[in-house]
Design an enzyme around this catalytic site. Structure first.
Site, PDB file in Angstrom:
ATOM      1  N   SER A  37       1.413  -1.082  -0.384  1.00 22.22           N
ATOM      2  CA  SER A  37      -0.132  -0.224  -0.262  1.00 22.22           C
ATOM      3  C   SER A  37       1.346   1.158   0.289  1.00 22.22           C
ATOM      4  O   SER A  37       0.183   2.188  -0.504  1.00 22.22           O
ATOM      5  CB  SER A  37      -0.758  -0.004   0.882  1.00 22.22           C
ATOM      6  OG  SER A  37      -0.220  -0.025   2.276  1.00 22.22           O
ATOM      7  N   HIS A  71      -4.749  -3.416  -2.888  1.00 20.67           N
ATOM      8  CA  HIS A  71      -4.554  -2.359  -4.115  1.00 20.67           C
ATOM      9  C   HIS A  71      -4.149  -3.006  -5.434  1.00 20.67           C
ATOM     10  O   HIS A  71      -4.077  -2.903  -6.136  1.00 20.67           O
ATOM     11  CB  HIS A  71      -3.071  -1.833  -3.746  1.00 20.67           C
ATOM     12  CG  HIS A  71      -3.560  -0.592  -1.528  1.00 20.67           C
ATOM     13  ND1 HIS A  71      -3.984   0.742  -2.666  1.00 20.67           N
ATOM     14  CD2 HIS A  71      -3.367  -0.770  -1.555  1.00 20.67           C
ATOM     15  CE1 HIS A  71      -3.736   0.738  -0.824  1.00 20.67           C
ATOM     16  NE2 HIS A  71      -3.330  -0.131  -0.081  1.00 20.67           N
ATOM     17  N   LYS A 110     -11.427   0.667  -2.415  1.00 22.60           N
ATOM     18  CA  LYS A 110     -10.897   1.227  -3.104  1.00 22.60           C
ATOM     19  C   LYS A 110     -11.427   1.866  -4.342  1.00 22.60           C
ATOM     20  O   LYS A 110     -11.969   2.516  -4.367  1.00 22.60           O
ATOM     21  CB  LYS A 110      -9.302   0.843  -2.876  1.00 22.60           C
ATOM     22  CG  LYS A 110      -9.233   1.285  -1.134  1.00 22.60           C
ATOM     23  CD  LYS A 110      -7.421   0.211  -0.439  1.00 22.60           C
ATOM     24  CE  LYS A 110      -7.124   1.553   0.306  1.00 22.60           C
ATOM     25  NZ  LYS A 110      -6.391   0.332   1.825  1.00 22.60           N
TER      26      LYS A 110
HETATM   27  C1  LIG Z   1      -6.812  -0.382   2.771  1.00 18.19           C
HETATM   28  C2  LIG Z   1      -6.669  -1.179   2.942  1.00 18.19           C
HETATM   29  C3  LIG Z   1      -7.258  -1.895   3.812  1.00 18.19           C
HETATM   30  C4  LIG Z   1      -7.800  -1.715   5.156  1.00 18.19           C
HETATM   31  O1  LIG Z   1      -9.503  -1.372   4.293  1.00 18.19           O
HETATM   32  P1  LIG Z   1     -10.655  -0.409   4.411  1.00 18.19           P
HETATM   33  O2  LIG Z   1     -11.601  -1.111   3.772  1.00 18.19           O
HETATM   34  O3  LIG Z   1     -10.354   0.975   4.327  1.00 18.19           O
HETATM   35  O4  LIG Z   1     -10.755  -0.535   6.078  1.00 18.19           O
HETATM   36  C5  LIG Z   1      -6.635  -3.511   4.072  1.00 18.19           C
HETATM   37  N1  LIG Z   1      -5.887  -3.658   3.748  1.00 18.19           N
HETATM   38  C6  LIG Z   1      -4.801  -2.855   2.975  1.00 18.19           C
HETATM   39  C7  LIG Z   1      -3.352  -3.727   2.200  1.00 18.19           C
HETATM   40  C8  LIG Z   1      -5.088  -1.475   2.485  1.00 18.19           C
HETATM   41  O5  LIG Z   1      -4.417  -0.622   2.100  1.00 18.19           O
END
Ligand SMILES: *Cc1c(COP(=O)(O)O)cnc(C)c1O
Length: 381
Positions: A167, A195, A226
């Site tokens: 991330s 991602h 995302k």
């Molecule tokens: C953003 C993210 C999460 C958390 O997801 P949310 O829906 O924002 O709680 C989990 N794992 C990774 C790798 C992330 O980048």
């Protein structure tokens, strides 16, 4: 922030161009999702009222889980209230005291928190270091309490967890090799495609699809927050895994269900990503990413993963500046010049590796990307 998420943001009354969002496909404010949410509010109201296991399991959930399973090509999917909750709940359901969790050093906080809470023994390998991973899988488990090294045969279950696209660095796990190792040593593998979902692979399922190893992964985490532009997390895998999660994942059982509007919007988002229009949107994203990478390169600015061939890209472009103060200074300068890119510092990244984490979306224009590159190269002088 005032107004919707998008390439242009109103921050404290000022309009700036946003290069910090994970809304990679520009879906967060898409009319199709807005309509789906509005219709679900008309039909199901706003709040879900209770946990899914009590009376919060409103109709849109069944549709979303069926669609997610179809999208990912898996027998089952389970939706959680966030990606964070999906990671914490799944790790805690799969392993506990007497088991071992093996993590990449740069894994997301939600994976680390899940592993810690599970009560299993934690082992960490340096980022992407397959030799160390193999050593960990091969040997031992050393009890943190007694200091006794125990052979793997007596070490309970072993679960390896990695992100596929990291991330804060935007680089990729050597997933094919990790799959081979976990099979050789009889461990489970859980991957977090936060991602990569909606972005990588022919059908945009993620890195496991792109590398052809989907059927060899035991649990796949994704987030609806995302590329899918909504909120919520999900786990895909076997029906047995889904059954286990419904019975054992505490972050699912003891948390109120997501609002029906969000679930319905996520359903529309998955449908969009699976469509030809989704493919087009994804191609637009990669065009912008390539423009940014080429622009930074010709301005003599290196991104963290030095050589990034076309096949190894992600939508995350880290510009590592080192010192936290320097990263903040650049972020402030960018804001003055009309760009929104908060500085990422310790403890999110290592000390001395503070950075601007640049993310582009399919909704940015070439001109916006170009003006960011120009401004960055001026700052770099
Ligand atoms: C953003 C993210 C999460 C958390 O997801 P949310 O829906 O924002 O709680 C989990 N794992 C990774 C790798 C992330 O980048």
């Amino acid at each position: 922030m005032d107004g919707p998420q998008g390439p242009r943001l109103r921050v404290d009354g000022r309009e700036v161009i946003n290069f910090s969002s994970n809304d990679y496909l520009g879906l967060a404010n898409d009319p199709v999702l807005r309509d789906a949410a509005a219709r679900a509010i008309e039909r199901h109201g706003v709040g879900a009222g209770a946990s899914r296991l009590v009376c919060g399991n409103l109709a849109p959930y069944a549709e979303l889980e069926a669609r997610l399973a179809a999208f990912k090509g898996k027998p089952a999917a389970v939706v959680f209230s966030s990606g964070y909750a999906a990671n914490v709940g799944t790790i805690g359901a799969l392993v506990g005291r007497g088991d071992t969790v093996i993590l990449d050093k740069l894994n997301h906080a939600s994976i680390i928190d899940g592993a810690r809470q599970s009560g299993a023994t934690l082992r960490v390998y340096p980022h992407g270091d397959l030799n160390k991973l193999e050593k960990l899988l091969k040997s031992f488990v050393r009890s943190p309490v007694t200091g006794v090294t125990q052979h793997r045969k007596n070490a309970g279950r072993v679960l390896v967890v990695t992100e596929t696209v990291f991330s804060m660095d935007g680089d990729r796990a050597p997933l094919r090799e990790i799959v081979e190792l976990k099979e050789r040593y009889g461990a489970w593998l859980m991957i977090d495609e936060a991602h990569a979902t909606g972005l990588l692979g022919q059908r945009r399922r993620g890195l496991a699809e792109e590398l052809g190893v989907e059927d060899r992964v035991d649990a796949t985490i994704g987030t609806l927050s995302k590329a899918l532009g909504c909120a919520g997390g999900f786990v895909c895998g076997s029906r047995a895994l889904a059954g286990l999660l419904i019975n054992r994942a505490r972050s699912l059982i003891y948390s109120t269900a997501l609002p029906p509007a969000i679930v319905a919007a996520a359903c529309a988002a998955v449908e969009f990503v699976m469509s030809d229009a989704g493919g087009q949107r994804c191609r637009a994203l990669w065009e912008r990413v390539n423009e940014l990478l080429r622009g930074l390169e010709s301005a003599g600015m290196a991104v963290a993963s030095p050589a990034r061939p076309q096949t190894a890209r992600s939508a995350i472009v880290p510009l590592v500046l080192g010192d936290a103060a320097r990263a903040v200074e650049w972020s402030d300068e960018l804001f003055k010049r009309g760009f929104f890119v908060p500085a990422i510092r310790y403890p999110t990244v290592a000390r001395g590796a503070a950075r601007l984490r640049l993310t582009v979306t399919a909704s940015h224009t070439s001109e916006q990307v170009g003006s960011l590159v120009e401004t960055l190269s001026r700052l770099n002088r």
